[in-house]
Design an enzyme around this catalytic site. Sequence first.
Site, PDB file in Angstrom:
ATOM      1  N   LYS A  61      49.772  68.556  64.291  1.00  0.00           N
ATOM      2  CA  LYS A  61      49.534  67.122  64.482  1.00  0.00           C
ATOM      3  C   LYS A  61      50.697  66.312  63.907  1.00  0.00           C
ATOM      4  O   LYS A  61      51.196  65.372  64.533  1.00  0.00           O
ATOM      5  CB  LYS A  61      48.203  66.716  63.823  1.00  0.00           C
ATOM      6  CG  LYS A  61      47.000  67.211  64.616  1.00  0.00           C
ATOM      7  CD  LYS A  61      45.682  67.128  63.864  1.00  0.00           C
ATOM      8  CE  LYS A  61      44.571  67.761  64.713  1.00  0.00           C
ATOM      9  NZ  LYS A  61      43.268  67.853  64.041  1.00  0.00           N
ATOM     10  N   GLN A 105      40.515  66.309  58.659  1.00  0.00           N
ATOM     11  CA  GLN A 105      40.399  67.595  59.337  1.00  0.00           C
ATOM     12  C   GLN A 105      39.084  68.272  58.949  1.00  0.00           C
ATOM     13  O   GLN A 105      38.730  68.350  57.776  1.00  0.00           O
ATOM     14  CB  GLN A 105      41.604  68.482  58.966  1.00  0.00           C
ATOM     15  CG  GLN A 105      41.693  69.783  59.729  1.00  0.00           C
ATOM     16  CD  GLN A 105      41.938  69.607  61.228  1.00  0.00           C
ATOM     17  OE1 GLN A 105      42.592  68.670  61.660  1.00  0.00           O
ATOM     18  NE2 GLN A 105      41.386  70.507  62.020  1.00  0.00           N
ATOM     19  N   ASP A 128      39.461  60.231  65.786  1.00  0.00           N
ATOM     20  CA  ASP A 128      38.666  61.362  66.279  1.00  0.00           C
ATOM     21  C   ASP A 128      37.494  60.895  67.143  1.00  0.00           C
ATOM     22  O   ASP A 128      36.888  61.698  67.852  1.00  0.00           O
ATOM     23  CB  ASP A 128      38.085  62.151  65.090  1.00  0.00           C
ATOM     24  CG  ASP A 128      38.885  63.392  64.757  1.00  0.00           C
ATOM     25  OD1 ASP A 128      39.437  64.007  65.702  1.00  0.00           O
ATOM     26  OD2 ASP A 128      38.955  63.751  63.572  1.00  0.00           O
TER      27      ASP A 128
HETATM   28  N1  GUN Z   1      38.466  70.651  63.514  1.00  0.00           N
HETATM   29  C1  GUN Z   1      38.350  71.255  64.724  1.00  0.00           C
HETATM   30  N2  GUN Z   1      38.472  70.365  65.719  1.00  0.00           N
HETATM   31  C2  GUN Z   1      38.657  69.162  65.134  1.00  0.00           C
HETATM   32  C3  GUN Z   1      38.865  67.851  65.643  1.00  0.00           C
HETATM   33  O1  GUN Z   1      38.875  67.599  66.847  1.00  0.00           O
HETATM   34  N3  GUN Z   1      39.027  66.875  64.706  1.00  0.00           N
HETATM   35  C4  GUN Z   1      38.996  67.128  63.381  1.00  0.00           C
HETATM   36  N4  GUN Z   1      39.151  66.097  62.552  1.00  0.00           N
HETATM   37  N5  GUN Z   1      38.819  68.324  62.882  1.00  0.00           N
HETATM   38  C5  GUN Z   1      38.652  69.335  63.751  1.00  0.00           C
END
Ligand code: GUN
Length: 297
Positions: A61, A105, A128
């Site tokens: 990211k 996350q 998100d």
């Molecule tokens: N962990 C697995 N997929 C995601 C996601 O789409 N967003 C976040 N914040 N954590 C994750």
Amino acid sequence: MSLTLLQHPDARIIDGKAIAQTVLEEVKKEVDDFKAKGIEACLAVVLVGEDPASQVYVRNKVQKAAFVGIRSLEFRFEADLDEHALLEKIDALNADDSVHGILVQLPLPTQINETRVLERIDPKKDVDGFHSENVGGLSQGRDVLTPCTPTGCIRLLKDSLGSDLSGLHAVVIGRSNIVGKPMAALLLKENCTVTVVHSKTRNIGQVCQQADIVVVAVGKPNMVDASYLKADAVVIDVGINRIFENGKTRLVGDVDFEDALPMVSAITPVPGGVGPMTIAYLMKNTLQAVRLQYPNI
Ligand code: GUN
């Protein structure tokens, strides 16, 4: 990528990597437009603990943010962090006008209540799309921040089928909060007829056979094969499963790709299908968050 794919490029295979690259180029241009107006888009990423998969996701990211010119801030905490300290960090990021997007996350360590944390994020910075205000807004068809993976899947569908998905029957396999449920809501917003099937559904195969679009997000390798599909269906495989085969681990989706391929009009491979779209749409969402915070620009 298998040798077969390299030797026989097939127009039916949706190239998620290439489409994600196009999305990133779109974002790059918009980032520059904002810079010209004196706004530097900024994404804060919060990681708690040492989960190896989460570390890889966060690194990717941050790298993609750098590629498109979005400033990123990374906050890493030990696995024993208490919830109060994390909530204070989120409050500080909410209050910081130079931060436009906040991503925590997941998964979080068990001593931290995930819902309380996600609900603390300012909905306008919730890149998100997991905050209940955004979940509710999506279910009402409003223009809110929406989860990155299903939003990326809609883009893949529009690139394959054209921008009008109206009237198509879409079957979503799986009902998770991160993919299945928002996917269904987004497809409904596109005027699809939507069916959600899950582990308790009877005759999943027969239901799927009715579908023009099948989106699979369950985490079961090879669950969907040709027998589930109507001829010329479009299949989006969100699964990422690590399997051990012939002494090696390899990534596969929830669809038996080789079996399904002859049946479909388009299908995403794993890897190289949905995966790259998730991060590309995180970058898009960061810009959407900027727009929400500067409605008059
Ligand atoms: N962990 C697995 N997929 C995601 C996601 O789409 N967003 C976040 N914040 N954590 C994750």
